[in-house]
Design an enzyme around this catalytic site. Structure first.
Site, PDB file in Angstrom:
ATOM      1  N   LYS A  38       0.834  -1.202   0.000  1.00  0.00           N
ATOM      2  CA  LYS A  38       0.000   0.000   0.000  1.00  0.00           C
ATOM      3  C   LYS A  38       0.873   1.259   0.000  1.00  0.00           C
ATOM      4  O   LYS A  38       2.058   1.193   0.354  1.00  0.00           O
ATOM      5  CB  LYS A  38      -0.913  -0.016   1.227  1.00  0.00           C
ATOM      6  CG  LYS A  38      -0.167  -0.035   2.552  1.00  0.00           C
ATOM      7  CD  LYS A  38      -1.097  -0.372   3.709  1.00  0.00           C
ATOM      8  CE  LYS A  38      -0.340  -0.436   5.016  1.00  0.00           C
ATOM      9  NZ  LYS A  38      -1.155  -1.023   6.099  1.00  0.00           N
ATOM     10  N   TYR A 264      14.320  30.971   4.819  1.00  0.00           N
ATOM     11  CA  TYR A 264      13.070  31.704   5.010  1.00  0.00           C
ATOM     12  C   TYR A 264      12.870  32.130   6.458  1.00  0.00           C
ATOM     13  O   TYR A 264      13.233  31.400   7.384  1.00  0.00           O
ATOM     14  CB  TYR A 264      11.887  30.832   4.597  1.00  0.00           C
ATOM     15  CG  TYR A 264      11.708  30.717   3.106  1.00  0.00           C
ATOM     16  CD1 TYR A 264      11.694  31.853   2.279  1.00  0.00           C
ATOM     17  CD2 TYR A 264      11.539  29.472   2.506  1.00  0.00           C
ATOM     18  CE1 TYR A 264      11.528  31.737   0.914  1.00  0.00           C
ATOM     19  CE2 TYR A 264      11.359  29.345   1.137  1.00  0.00           C
ATOM     20  CZ  TYR A 264      11.354  30.490   0.342  1.00  0.00           C
ATOM     21  OH  TYR A 264      11.178  30.378  -1.004  1.00  0.00           O
TER      22      TYR A 264
HETATM   23  C1  PLP Z   1      -0.441  -2.073   6.774  1.00  0.00           C
HETATM   24  C2  PLP Z   1      -1.021  -3.339   7.204  1.00  0.00           C
HETATM   25  C3  PLP Z   1      -0.209  -4.484   7.366  1.00  0.00           C
HETATM   26  C4  PLP Z   1       1.301  -4.445   7.279  1.00  0.00           C
HETATM   27  O1  PLP Z   1       1.834  -3.909   8.462  1.00  0.00           O
HETATM   28  P1  PLP Z   1       3.411  -3.825   8.734  1.00  0.00           P
HETATM   29  O2  PLP Z   1       3.505  -3.377  10.138  1.00  0.00           O
HETATM   30  O3  PLP Z   1       3.952  -2.824   7.766  1.00  0.00           O
HETATM   31  O4  PLP Z   1       3.974  -5.169   8.484  1.00  0.00           O
HETATM   32  C5  PLP Z   1      -0.838  -5.693   7.650  1.00  0.00           C
HETATM   33  N1  PLP Z   1      -2.180  -5.768   7.789  1.00  0.00           N
HETATM   34  C6  PLP Z   1      -2.979  -4.688   7.679  1.00  0.00           C
HETATM   35  C7  PLP Z   1      -4.452  -4.835   7.866  1.00  0.00           C
HETATM   36  C8  PLP Z   1      -2.437  -3.439   7.392  1.00  0.00           C
HETATM   37  O5  PLP Z   1      -3.234  -2.361   7.300  1.00  0.00           O
END
Ligand code: PLP
Length: 369
Positions: A38, A264
């Protein structure tokens, strides 16, 4: 758009392989691995990483439908779980053969309606239980309604049942986590006993694999940030290979005299002569503005160079008074995991946020030696 940007995120595919091996070594040989890509693969490059890993893992997951479509358009054939689909994009899910997390009765009935209208049979879905995170998912009282709905239709088939741990990295929350695992076992058995088929089960993310492989690996695990070399704790990170290096170069060097200011709002005022280097990377590239005024630092010539003044949109200035360097020299904006962990701690966030903030303007360079 062609990307000639000198600021580049190097991604070491060999290190990804080694990290995958590390997590596999913690699991039974029959446990499947889902890789979570993701948010552009946590700010890396979801398509390239998924393409590289396609033959090595069972599943991918994304958060949103568009992220899954991007993978399909790139030719990824592996099953893709969409963790947070919405009613508004059910047709796209079906069209692109993505597998939804079904987390509410509302979504379940909408999904069946759309799939049935298209005469679809046995479309794979994943049922999520809320066991304590209180984010998405069904609870115990929903089970009879879910089974009544599922068992009076043929459009959908439950291929997996899953849940997500609220504090898998925090061993002070061990008893809560064990309670979540127990709840998941009870709820999933109750549901599965009323279904015509036996879906597979999964619960663990990266820290879950590290801390609860024995109690809760079930049939599959969902590996995200661990693949990129982060164990959510220095002790665990040490076992993992560094995957990401964010590099840039020195554009220009300035000598700043006592009394002059830098950047800035004139946020930095020199009380003695110093040398600064201007680096072509700023808050639009994901360098948090919170890292300004000495909180953040880069490495030049293996030496820490703190950020001077405010972070600009496209640039930072760093203090190189004590560093032997010239214009054009390499700058390590994020050198390795511990550098990222240190910066994250400095601004009260976590590596996840630092990584996913790396903007699409930064060039990605995949390395495999
Ligand atoms: C993002 C996510 C993961 C992965 O988590 P990590 O800590 O990056 O391994 C797994 N399951 C769900 C439902 C998630 O949202």
């Amino acid at each position: 758009m062609e990307n000639n940007h000198v600021s580049v995120l190097e991604i070491d595919l060999n290190a990804i392989d080694l990290n995958l091996q590390f997590f596999k070594s913690k699991l039974n040989t029959t446990t499947n691995i889902l890789v979570v890509v993701k948010a552009f693969g946590y700010g890396t490059s979801a398509i390239e990483i998924a393409t590289y890993l396609e033959s090595k893992v069972a599943y991918f997951a994304v958060a949103y439908v568009d992220e899954g479509i991007a993978l399909r358009n790139a030719g990824i054939k592996t099953p893709i779980l969409v963790l947070h689909p919405q009613k508004a994009n059910i047709e796209k899910i079906l069209y692109y053969n993505l597998e939804p997390n079904i987390y509410s009765i509302n979504l379940l009935t909408a999904f069946i309606e759309k799939a049935a209208a298209l005469n679809i049979k046995n479309y794979p879905i994943h049922i999520k239980f809320n066991t304590g995170l209180n984010r998405l998912g069904f609870v115990e009282k929903d089970i009879s309604e879910i089974t009544t709905i599922i068992n009076t239709q043929t459009a959908l088939k439950v291929v997996s049942v899953f849940s997500h741990i609220a504090a898998s990295e925090d061993l002070n929350e061990r008893s809560f986590t064990l309670q979540q695992i127990a709840t998941f076992k009870t709820l999933s058995s109750k549901l599965i006993s009323k279904l015509p088929n036996t879906p597979f089960k999964h619960m663990l993310n990266t820290s879950g694999i590290i801390n609860y492989a024995e109690e809760a690996q079930f049939d599959m695990v969902r590996l995200g940030i661990g693949l990129l070399g982060f164990g959510n704790e220095a002790k665990q990170t040490k076992n993992l290979k560094n995957v990401l290096t964010l590099k840039s170069v020195i554009s220009q060097i300035h000598t700043i005299k006592k009394g002059e200011t830098v950047g800035y709002n004139r946020a930095f005022k020199a009380n003695s002569t110093l040398k600064t280097a201007t680096i072509p990377i700023g808050h639009a590239d994901g360098i948090s503005r919170q890292l300004g005024n000495g909180k953040g630092f880069v490495y030049i010539n293996n030496t820490k160079a703190p950020i001077v003044g405010n972070v600009c949109m496209d640039m930072i200035m760093v203090n190189i008074t004590e560093i032997d360097c010239i214009e054009g020299d390499e700058v390590l904006v994020y050198k390795n995991q511990s550098h990222i962990e240190e910066l994250a701690a400095e601004i009260h966030t976590i590596p996840y946020e630092i990584l996913t903030a790396i903007s699409q303007r930064i060039r990605r360079l995949l390395k495999k030696c």
